[in-house]
Structures are given as C-alpha cells and as structure tokens.
Write an enzyme that holds these catalytic residues in place. Sequence first.
Site, short mmCIF file in Angstrom:
data_model
loop_
_atom_site.label_atom_id
_atom_site.label_comp_id
_atom_site.label_asym_id
_atom_site.label_seq_id
_atom_site.Cartn_x
_atom_site.Cartn_y
_atom_site.Cartn_z
N GLY A 41 0.53 -1.11 0.74
CA GLY A 41 -0.01 0.05 0.11
C GLY A 41 0.48 1.54 0.38
O GLY A 41 1.92 1.66 -0.21
N CYS A 42 0.50 2.17 -0.21
CA CYS A 42 1.34 3.75 -0.91
C CYS A 42 1.42 3.87 0.79
O CYS A 42 2.81 4.30 1.42
CB CYS A 42 0.21 5.02 -0.68
SG CYS A 42 -1.25 4.87 -0.10
N TYR A 43 0.78 4.38 1.48
CA TYR A 43 1.20 4.81 2.77
C TYR A 43 2.47 3.79 3.97
O TYR A 43 3.35 4.27 4.37
CB TYR A 43 0.21 4.92 4.20
CG TYR A 43 -0.74 5.96 4.62
CD1 TYR A 43 0.02 7.16 4.10
CD2 TYR A 43 -2.36 6.02 3.95
CE1 TYR A 43 -0.81 8.54 4.15
CE2 TYR A 43 -2.72 7.21 3.79
CZ TYR A 43 -2.59 8.67 3.52
OH TYR A 43 -2.81 9.30 3.11
#
Length: 343
Positions: free
Chosen positions: A176-178
């Site tokens: 995921g991004c975070y």
Amino acid sequence: MAASSKVMKQKVAILGAAGYTGSELVRLLLRHPFVEIKHLSGTERTAGWSYGQVYPQFSFGSVITLDGERAATPVDALPPLCMTDDIDFSQVDTVFCCLPHATTQTIVSRILHRGTQHTPRVIDLSADFRLADVETYKHWYGTSHLAPELQTEAVYGLTEFERKAVRSARLVANPGCYPTGAQLALAPLVRAQLIALDDIIIDAKSGVTGAGRAAKEGNLFCEVTEGLHAYAVASHRHAPEIEQGLSRAAGMGNQGVIVNFTPHLIPMSRGILETIYIRCRPNVKVEDLRSCLEEAYREEAFVHVLKDPKQIPQTRHVRGSNHVVMNVFADRLSERAILVVVL
C-alpha cells in the site's frame, strides 16, 4: 540497460486499467523496454473504448511522461479496453490487478488455478493479499478472504526488502501507499534495534487520487480544496499492514509492533508525505539513525536519504517518479527523532 532484440518482451495484461492505479501503471510500463501491453480491461461502460477516450493524455503519440521522455512502446499501440472475461490468460506472462479490494481474490484464484500448461504470474495492486493472516484481513476489511490458500503463498512485494522472493513468486502483493513510505523509513531502524517499538507515531498526508476514481462526495473539488482533514482516525486499514512489516523486521512474525497512525487528505492530486516521530534506544543518536538508513539504501536505485542533513523532503521533488526520499532530524525533546519521507 539498453533494449536488445534478443530479449523477449513480457506480455502483460492490466485489469482495472480505467482507474487511477491502472493509468499510472500504463504510464510506467509504456516506458519499459521489455514489456508489451497486450490487454487492458475496463468496465462494461468503457469496454471497446480506446485508452485515449478514457485518459486523453494517452492520445498524443509516444511522449506521455511527466519528464518528457519518449515511451518505449508507442501510445497508439495500446489495445482497446475489454472485459476481464474476454482475456486469454494463456497468452500473457504477467497480470497486474488494479481492482478494488475484495474483488481481486476470485479473479486471481481463477487465473492461478486454470490448470493449463502456461500460468501467468500475478502482481496484485489491491489490498487483498498484503495481510498474511486471514483473520486480520477479515477484521479490517469486513469480509472473509476467499482465497486463503493463495494468501499463504503471496509474497509481500516491497522490493527493497523482498527482492529475491519477488523474483520467483507466482503471486506478488504490491504494498500500500502509506505502508511503503513508513516501512522504508522505519524497518531498517527496527531491524538494527535503534528505536523503541512501543513509541512510533506516523502522521501521514495523501493526495486525493489515493481514494480512487469513483465519484465520492467527500472527494469533490469544493469538499477538498483549500482545506486539510484527518480521516479513518485510529481505524485506517493500512495500520495493520505497517505493523506486519515492522513486526517482521523486529523478528516477531506478523504481529507484535503497534503504531499510532493517522492519515490526512491534502488538496493535491498525487503524492504522500509522512512525518514519523520515534524514540531512540539508550545511547543512540540521530547520526546512528542516518548511518543505518544510508547503509540500507546505498545500492538502491529508488530510495534515497538526502545528503544534506537539514534538507526537508517535499512531494514536488518526487512527483511522477519511482523515487522515495527521506531524511531524519533530531527532535528538541531528548532521545527523540523525526523522520520525513515522501513518495
């Protein structure tokens, strides 16, 4: 490395190519000298459309990159959008899934259990295969996992940490991004036992495209512009993914480390900035943290620790690129430090 006529191009299918993740993947793969995009799947509404009808920036020849580089594959060579069921997966080498969570499991299972001589590898960009524990997935995503046997096989694809496993995997769960920014900044420090595991605070900000392309009232221009707000406070689904990665770095298996993580929506189209507050272990100084991170990423192409110890990373420095940039600063509070990471 220069392209060679002797190198066979990977034939690729992108599922969910009409979304923001799919369009970004198309932009990146068009520049890749060893990739040929064979199939792009969309929705019932967009099936049969050219890709330029969905994203007009792909209508103007081969120069489509933010930095003006010419694509390895001409834009006009892109196939029209189709339905996923119309793709012959025996004719592709790699399938990228850019579909919403909870929809990918059945499709991936069907691709990998086809029982034919040729099975493509799958790189899933949804959250469906990131969490190793199916009960954790059920708790955070509100539904049972439909392919638990594949969940145990999936390799978490944070390449800087799992390069060897990714290379041979049938199924890769794209991070995921975070969690990408948080783990790249924190995992080397956790692994080296330089910071306290019970005192990690992650204050994160994301551009609006992270919420996807579907129409949502909270993402309308007038709702987002000229403002900043927190969301999913103490309940964001990326928290257990970050905790899984840091627990593994600490040698605890998939669980054990718990972080304080709060995301915010900021009025820009793309980019993530994370400000991370940590407590050093006794006798550990900021210089030790910097040295650890520099050593961890010395040979990496896309992860960088800024050479100037006073320079603060900014999202505009990495916009449209593969790069993750970070720096570490001494806090005014003793034995504490602050990490800033952008992607």
